[in-house]
Scaffold this active site. Sequence first.
Site, PDB file in Angstrom:
ATOM      1  N   PRO A   1      32.884  46.440  31.091  1.00 14.52           N
ATOM      2  CG  PRO A   1      30.749  45.639  30.620  1.00 14.52           C
ATOM      3  CD  PRO A   1      31.924  46.267  29.989  1.00 14.52           C
TER       4      PRO A   1
ATOM      5  N   GLY B   1      37.525  45.823  36.521  1.00  9.38           N
ATOM      6  CA  GLY B   1      38.013  46.105  37.861  1.00  9.38           C
ATOM      7  C   GLY B   1      37.744  47.516  38.361  1.00  9.38           C
ATOM      8  CE  LYS B   2      33.525  50.076  34.876  1.00  9.29           C
ATOM      9  NZ  LYS B   2      33.748  48.789  34.211  1.00  9.29           N
ATOM     10  CB  THR B   3      33.345  47.616  41.459  1.00  9.74           C
ATOM     11  OG1 THR B   3      32.396  47.934  40.451  1.00  9.74           O
ATOM     12  CG2 THR B   3      32.681  47.655  42.804  1.00  9.74           C
TER      13      THR B   3
ATOM     14  CD  GLU C   1      44.168  49.851  15.258  1.00 13.09           C
ATOM     15  OE1 GLU C   1      44.660  50.997  15.373  1.00 13.09           O
ATOM     16  OE2 GLU C   1      42.958  49.647  15.036  1.00 13.09           O
TER      17      GLU C   1
HETATM   18  P1  ADP Z   1      33.772  46.360  36.956  1.00 18.07           P
HETATM   19  O1  ADP Z   1      33.331  47.142  38.124  1.00 18.07           O
HETATM   20  O2  ADP Z   1      34.807  47.069  36.124  1.00 18.07           O
HETATM   21  O3  ADP Z   1      32.669  45.838  36.098  1.00 18.07           O
HETATM   22  P2  ADP Z   1      34.648  44.589  38.990  1.00 18.07           P
HETATM   23  O4  ADP Z   1      35.553  45.484  39.743  1.00 18.07           O
HETATM   24  O5  ADP Z   1      33.305  44.398  39.557  1.00 18.07           O
HETATM   25  O6  ADP Z   1      34.524  45.063  37.490  1.00 18.07           O
HETATM   26  O7  ADP Z   1      35.373  43.189  38.784  1.00 18.07           O
HETATM   27  C1  ADP Z   1      34.750  41.976  39.065  1.00 18.07           C
HETATM   28  C2  ADP Z   1      35.752  40.995  39.608  1.00 18.07           C
HETATM   29  O8  ADP Z   1      36.676  40.618  38.599  1.00 18.07           O
HETATM   30  C3  ADP Z   1      36.597  41.557  40.724  1.00 18.07           C
HETATM   31  O9  ADP Z   1      35.978  41.391  41.935  1.00 18.07           O
HETATM   32  C4  ADP Z   1      37.880  40.758  40.610  1.00 18.07           C
HETATM   33  O10 ADP Z   1      37.756  39.513  41.224  1.00 18.07           O
HETATM   34  C5  ADP Z   1      37.983  40.527  39.127  1.00 18.07           C
HETATM   35  N1  ADP Z   1      38.807  41.550  38.482  1.00 18.07           N
HETATM   36  C6  ADP Z   1      38.393  42.433  37.552  1.00 18.07           C
HETATM   37  N2  ADP Z   1      39.396  43.228  37.156  1.00 18.07           N
HETATM   38  C7  ADP Z   1      40.490  42.863  37.857  1.00 18.07           C
HETATM   39  C8  ADP Z   1      41.841  43.323  37.891  1.00 18.07           C
HETATM   40  N3  ADP Z   1      42.258  44.325  37.117  1.00 18.07           N
HETATM   41  N4  ADP Z   1      42.698  42.703  38.743  1.00 18.07           N
HETATM   42  C9  ADP Z   1      42.273  41.693  39.520  1.00 18.07           C
HETATM   43  N5  ADP Z   1      41.023  41.227  39.535  1.00 18.07           N
HETATM   44  C10 ADP Z   1      40.118  41.780  38.715  1.00 18.07           C
HETATM   45 ZN    ZN Z   2      41.507  52.257  11.950  1.00 21.15          ZN
HETATM   46 MG    MG Z   3      31.346  47.325  38.669  1.00 23.64          MG
END
Ligand code: ADP
Ligand code: ZN
Ligand code: MG
Length: 611
Positions: free
Chosen positions: A207, A210-212, A428
């Site tokens: 979680p 940054g997947k979304t 590791e």
């Molecule tokens: P996920 O969907 O993986 O749970 P989100 O995409 O919803 O995570 O990320 C939540 C917030 O955290 C984003 O809106 C952004 O502000 C920040 N964030 C998360 N990952 C990144 C990243 N790799 N680069 C920049 N901002 C990020």
């Molecule tokens: Zn191991």
């Molecule tokens: Mg998400």
Amino acid sequence: MPAAQPQNPLPLWLITLALIGAAAVTLLTSQGAGTSAIPYSQFQQLLDDGKVTKVVVSGDSIRGTLSEKLPDGNDNFTTVQVPPDLATTLAKHKVEFSAVGGAGPLGTLLSWVLPPLLFVGVWLFAARAMGGRGGMGGGFGGGLLSVGRSRAKLVAETDVKVSFADVAGVDEAKDELHEIVDFLKKPDEYTRLGAHIPRGILLVGPPGTGKTLLARAVAGEAGVPFYSTNGAEFVEMFVGVGAARVRDLFEQARKTSPCIIFIDELDALGRARGASPMGGQDEKEQTLNQLLAEMDGFDRSVAIVILAATNRPEILDPALLRAGRFDRQVLVDRPDKSGRVDILRIHLKPLKLADDVKLEDIAALTPGFSGADLANLGNEAALLATRRHADSIAMADFTGAVERIVAGLEKRSRILIPKERRTVAYHEMGHALVALAIPGTDPVQKVSIIPRGIGALGYTMQRPTDDRFLMSRQELEDKMAVLMGGRAAEMIVGDDVSTGASDDLAKATDIARGMVLRFGMDPGLGPVAWDTEQGNFLQQPGMFWQRRRYSEQTAHEIDVAVRNHLDTALERALEILRGNRAALDTGAEALLAHETLSGDEIPRPTPVETL
Ligand code: ADP
Ligand code: ZN
Ligand code: MG
């Protein structure tokens, strides 16, 4: 996969509505048959004229029979009483008057319709609360009448402002998604030679990584409509509703292609069939089947890309991951140190920072933080600075904020204390060096002490071999030695060992048991299949106990043999690492400093002879 439309049994709410409707019609028509509603003044006139023969009074309403027919041919009437004083006054002025109220036809109707409605509502609510949704957001919004209509945001977002520049620290994922962007921009060019673009891409990662954000960035980069939904939105109590929603969604998307459909938290919908002990199974299965059918259904030239995200890929239905569906998986992992610097650069940009704030220093303080944690960190630091009435955010605010956030994160056990990081680094590096020292093992691609997924505190990634159907005895022995490398390194640097090797030990034991029990690779026990592979076809559950088909004595010999194989593997790993102590130390230090090392950054151990 038979792409048959699921047969929707008539939803219950529809039946209920139909019944209520029928009742209403009956009620209204029964009122109308041979009966006229007349003004109260007319009733009084009729009374005065002596034409009323029979009256039934109930509350304000009066029903009765006349001695001669009214102009419309009825000799029954109804009317509503007007208060006597008023009636007298009105009559004096020769006004026509009537009253509405009490239980007029409408009131009667309501008194008929409301209770069942209420009942259905309560029942719905209870059903919803009891199962099905498993606490996945949503709730009973929308009310009764919206049940069945799609709550998926069918309106596409057409002007997504997010771009790849807003996402940092996940370069590998971005690289993979670049191709999708190109395809969505110029679908014709891509399909010119008959090439297929992946239909479904699954973003997998913890979680807050940054997947979304990445999914939106793909839409933003390609400039195509973005349909954003959540797996939980498709999970309904009523069989067929979720499936209908999926159908609606794809229908809509087809009209606006090229476009992206994004299904967040796919696991809510795509849980392996039969995995949930609670009810709601039929519905989920139908919805899932519909999704599979839709993904199979549209032809390859339609430029719709389906992105999905999950942090629990292991519980997904295998059918979802099959070729032509979500066959491409993109790992969106927690950022390493340099990745964290990049993410901080994005999120700290709008903040007013003091001169002593160095992104590198903050990154060094925050191993294990996800992108969302880092974004939150900037905000927390700003709050702290505001509270002390400073005009810029100082490094001390960041350290304070880190402490705060870490306290929260530690409960979810993602942040390692320094001593643990050291142990993980040696562990590791132990795997990596043993793998590098034994000729012919899979090359090491990456070593990391960034916690991955649930449980693993670090990982050593060996390039996945091509699908192997046969493995030699030698290869199995090598594999066991590599698995033992982690524990061996811990034994060498300290006099204590940690629980971190449990997964390695389980895997190595599996291999050893296989060699002894199934592959006839132990000289002492001979070429006998003591244990046949279990009836694992399609992972049928239920076969818990297997009858042992060997004697007590053989059982003992098997235990000893398995143990010997594992001891040998550990001994080999220990020997390799003792001979490469310097490489182990420098490697572990490098890991502590950089958190992730690629294959060529790992110190080279002296190769050993094969067994
Ligand atoms: P996920 O969907 O993986 O749970 P989100 O995409 O919803 O995570 O990320 C939540 C917030 O955290 C984003 O809106 C952004 O502000 C920040 N964030 C998360 N990952 C990144 C990243 N790799 N680069 C920049 N901002 C990020
Ligand atoms: Zn191991
Ligand atoms: Mg998400």
